[in-house]
Design a protein around this motif. Structure first.
Motif, mmCIF file in Angstrom:
data_model
loop_
_atom_site.group_PDB
_atom_site.id
_atom_site.type_symbol
_atom_site.label_atom_id
_atom_site.label_comp_id
_atom_site.label_asym_id
_atom_site.label_seq_id
_atom_site.Cartn_x
_atom_site.Cartn_y
_atom_site.Cartn_z
ATOM 1 N N ASP A 225 31.520 -9.141 45.905
ATOM 2 C CA ASP A 225 31.712 -10.575 45.696
ATOM 3 C C ASP A 225 33.168 -10.893 45.344
ATOM 4 O O ASP A 225 33.681 -11.950 45.724
ATOM 5 N N ILE A 226 33.799 -9.988 44.634
ATOM 6 C CA ILE A 226 35.223 -10.170 44.309
ATOM 7 C C ILE A 226 36.057 -10.019 45.587
ATOM 8 O O ILE A 226 36.971 -10.800 45.854
ATOM 9 N N GLN A 227 35.724 -9.018 46.378
ATOM 10 C CA GLN A 227 36.448 -8.814 47.642
ATOM 11 C C GLN A 227 36.377 -10.056 48.512
ATOM 12 O O GLN A 227 37.356 -10.468 49.130
ATOM 13 N N LYS A 228 35.175 -10.645 48.542
ATOM 14 C CA LYS A 228 34.966 -11.827 49.386
ATOM 15 C C LYS A 228 35.685 -13.040 48.818
ATOM 16 O O LYS A 228 36.378 -13.754 49.525
ATOM 17 N N LYS A 229 35.504 -13.245 47.521
ATOM 18 C CA LYS A 229 36.083 -14.433 46.891
ATOM 19 C C LYS A 229 37.593 -14.474 47.080
ATOM 20 O O LYS A 229 38.160 -15.547 47.293
ATOM 21 N N TYR A 230 38.231 -13.311 47.003
ATOM 22 C CA TYR A 230 39.689 -13.282 47.123
ATOM 23 C C TYR A 230 40.135 -12.865 48.533
ATOM 24 O O TYR A 230 41.302 -12.549 48.729
ATOM 25 N N ASP A 231 39.194 -12.864 49.492
ATOM 26 C CA ASP A 231 39.528 -12.523 50.890
ATOM 27 C C ASP A 231 40.325 -11.231 50.998
ATOM 28 O O ASP A 231 41.313 -11.171 51.743
ATOM 29 N N LEU A 232 39.937 -10.220 50.235
ATOM 30 C CA LEU A 232 40.796 -9.023 50.159
ATOM 31 C C LEU A 232 40.843 -8.252 51.477
ATOM 32 O O LEU A 232 41.847 -7.651 51.806
ATOM 33 N N ASN A 233 39.712 -8.250 52.212
ATOM 34 C CA ASN A 233 39.638 -7.493 53.469
ATOM 35 C C ASN A 233 40.230 -6.093 53.338
ATOM 36 O O ASN A 233 41.179 -5.742 54.051
ATOM 37 N N PRO A 234 39.690 -5.305 52.417
ATOM 38 C CA PRO A 234 40.255 -3.962 52.224
ATOM 39 C C PRO A 234 40.041 -3.101 53.459
ATOM 40 O O PRO A 234 39.153 -3.387 54.276
ATOM 41 N N PRO A 235 40.848 -2.065 53.618
ATOM 42 C CA PRO A 235 40.678 -1.172 54.762
ATOM 43 C C PRO A 235 39.411 -0.343 54.580
ATOM 44 O O PRO A 235 38.798 -0.352 53.514
ATOM 45 N N LYS A 236 39.021 0.363 55.608
ATOM 46 C CA LYS A 236 37.883 1.281 55.543
ATOM 47 C C LYS A 236 38.327 2.513 54.742
ATOM 48 O O LYS A 236 39.302 3.165 55.096
ATOM 49 N N PHE A 237 37.596 2.799 53.680
ATOM 50 C CA PHE A 237 37.858 4.030 52.930
ATOM 51 C C PHE A 237 36.992 5.123 53.524
ATOM 52 O O PHE A 237 35.877 4.871 53.976
ATOM 53 N N SER A 238 37.482 6.337 53.473
ATOM 54 C CA SER A 238 36.761 7.437 54.095
ATOM 55 C C SER A 238 35.918 8.191 53.061
ATOM 56 O O SER A 238 36.383 8.446 51.945
ATOM 57 N N GLY A 239 34.674 8.545 53.432
ATOM 58 C CA GLY A 239 33.815 9.372 52.574
ATOM 59 C C GLY A 239 33.741 8.855 51.153
ATOM 60 O O GLY A 239 33.370 7.714 50.916
ATOM 61 N N THR A 240 34.085 9.715 50.210
ATOM 62 C CA THR A 240 34.077 9.325 48.800
ATOM 63 C C THR A 240 35.501 9.082 48.285
ATOM 64 O O THR A 240 35.740 9.077 47.077
ATOM 65 N N ASP A 241 36.448 8.866 49.194
ATOM 66 C CA ASP A 241 37.831 8.605 48.781
ATOM 67 C C ASP A 241 37.947 7.300 47.994
ATOM 68 O O ASP A 241 37.305 6.313 48.347
ATOM 69 N N TYR A 242 38.786 7.338 46.979
ATOM 70 C CA TYR A 242 39.056 6.114 46.223
ATOM 71 C C TYR A 242 40.420 5.531 46.554
ATOM 72 O O TYR A 242 40.850 4.550 45.972
#
Lengths: 247, 247
Positions: A225-242
């Protein structure tokens, strides 16, 4: 950076958002107040992710010096405290961090992170050599945790103005946490440090648009919901990478 | 498990230590009091590491059900709270956790971890089906965060006795956090759950000597002085991994 469309089908192609300082502050306030994340928890997550990014950018086997030395320079506020957590995790990953933390915070949370480093036998420097050659010779890289986006650049005082001056003269690579120290988070910078690596925390700040080095994002834990609210559009993270490498 | 020698040259070959309940409690007290780690920080580190171990044991692509569902059953104390942190990280890793947390802690820290899950839109069950087939059909696996080493087994009350009875009947694999629920931490167990996966937190407890499934250790962050004082002899962790597979 402009967002052109609200078509949900296009969502995955929406560009990564570069946050203004104002939005970054609002987002963190929301995380703490509404999502009930704790300061200690956020610093631990972010310090850990920064250490992972540094280990990825500067793997143990590729360092120039005989010892895997790293100088972690910590400022008086939150950025400095994340630097302390990062130093501790670097120690766990078998680097040899040394911390320079000239103006210790009176905040008990920051003191706890300091004690954790001290009890891990991480050395603390009592002063930073002004002769940059000494720094170039002693360390493989510098972690810049001096000033964060919350710092008012006009209000930066000694010893930090001298520290930035020294760090601008070093030849070894610098990895900056969140923003390069001395940069205004909202603007293309002509001043401040020129790091080889930038690790944006939670979301990149606007100034990172003019950063051309190796750029990591540390912030996968953010609620959707935070990602959406701020339109963050984060990249695809791989596996369990942080962390994710942006460019 | 006996330690045979104090010869420092033999140190790397010393066997992994399996802690008594008493030593485990003493070690954590020391971490909190002398090393100034915070409860929130430890739970975040451990919950995260547990989620990474579960993702390693049950990779997304290998699950039997159409959806990557996971049932996380949380007890009233610390183990349950680490389960909540684990559920949140599983969600971040794109699993679909559902939490069953029948007796919510009044501790504000535990409440914060609960809100974080709720705000991540992780569903909470209001009751656990007693018909195990419903559980077998709905979930790929169960995370057992019901009872920890601190639990006095004689004092376990409803609803947890019924919950353990139900979980003993399920056919899908169980991953237990720290100790399998119902086991005495100090002894070989003839009772309690039979998990496929055990994730020991910080150091394995004695009861884990009789565990023959897949065994992970989550606890690389421990300061060296603590490792030495308690003769932990942890395994070699790889790269920036925070978990190690023991067998």
């Amino acid at each position: 950076m402009n967002h052109s469309s609200a078509d949900p089908d296009c969502e995955p192609t929406e560009p990564l958002r570069y946050l203004s300082k104002e939005d970054a502050v609002a987002m963190e306030t929301e995380l703490l107040r509404d999502y009930r994340f704790g300061q200690q928890q956020l610093m631990e997550i972010l310090g850990h992710a920064c250490a992972v990014a540094i280990a990825k950018a500067f793997p143990l086997g590729t360092l120039n010096k005989r010892q895997p030395t790293v100088l972690v320079v910590c400022g008086p506020d939150k950025n400095g405290c994340i630097g302390l957590a990062c130093a501790r995790h670097l120690r766990v990953f078998e680097y040899m961090p040394t911390v320079f933390y000239p103006k210790r915070s009176a905040h008990s949370l920051h003191q706890d992170f300091t004690v954790q480093c001290e009890r891990m036998d991480i050395p603390f420097l009592s002063y930073l050599p002004t002769e940059v050659q000494l720094i170039n010779d002693a360390y493989n890289l510098i972690v810049d945790a001096v000033l964060g986006p919350e710092t008012e650049l006009g209000a930066v005082e000694e010893p930090f103005t001298s520290i930035l001056l020294t760090l601008r003269g070093v030849k070894i690579p610098i990895a900056s946490l969140d923003i390069p120290s001395g940069w205004d988070p909202d603007e293309t910078s002509t001043d401040g440090l020129s790091p080889a690596v930038l690790i944006s925390l939670m979301a990149p700040k606007r100034c990172a648009l003019s950063f051309s080095g190796t750029h990591f994002l540390a912030g996968r834990f953010l609620p959707y919901d935070i990602q959406k609210k701020y339109d963050l559009n984060p990249p695809k993270f791989s596996g369990t990478d942080y962390i994710a490498e942006l460019h």
